[in-house]
Design a protein around this motif. Sequence first.
Motif, PDB file in Angstrom:
ATOM      1  N   ASP A 205       2.022   5.122   1.225  1.00  0.00           N
ATOM      2  CA  ASP A 205       2.288   5.680   2.544  1.00  0.00           C
ATOM      3  C   ASP A 205       2.726   7.137   2.375  1.00  0.00           C
TER       4      ASP A 205
ATOM      5  N   THR B 258      -4.405   3.313   0.166  1.00  0.00           N
ATOM      6  CA  THR B 258      -3.759   2.842   1.385  1.00  0.00           C
ATOM      7  C   THR B 258      -4.755   2.178   2.321  1.00  0.00           C
TER       8      THR B 258
ATOM      9  N   TYR C  34       0.831  -1.193   0.000  1.00  0.00           N
ATOM     10  CA  TYR C  34       0.000   0.000   0.000  1.00  0.00           C
ATOM     11  C   TYR C  34       0.873   1.253   0.000  1.00  0.00           C
TER      12      TYR C  34
END
Length: 159
Positions: free
Chosen positions: A41, A128, A39
Amino acid sequence: MTSTEAQPSALAKPLVAAGVIFVDEHDRLLLVRPTYKEYWDIPGGYVEPGESPREAVVREVAEELGIRPPIGDLLSVDWAPHPEEGDKVLFIFDGGRLNPNVLSSVRFGDGEIAEYAFVPTADLDRFTIARLVRRLQATHAARGSGRSTYLEHGAHPEA
């Protein structure tokens, strides 16, 4: 020592991490895609021994993005224990607006970051995980209010 005093071995020893939010002219947040996560960040990472959270952010931004923009005030602190990593305290700072000249200097020097994108806060869940979405939305709101905020698991604790 009384029975109500904590024994030294019983004290929490959390991991400490620090990150930074940057925005563009449309107030979208800069997200980075790490090569080692599934994901997106924000720029940042773990604080090294003897290093302050702010110093860690400056170092991480330089390592990950190859830039050294000014880092502003603390925006949020998040108590975020993780099942595999244990207790964690996360500090997020205000990196301000990145102008095109700074963005043209971005280089992914350490191999940890594959790309970056500016994302509206309403679309963070497409990039995310839920706890980071909560943390970033609360931190972005704190930035807009001009006040820092305290979070637990990415959200304001219940009063």
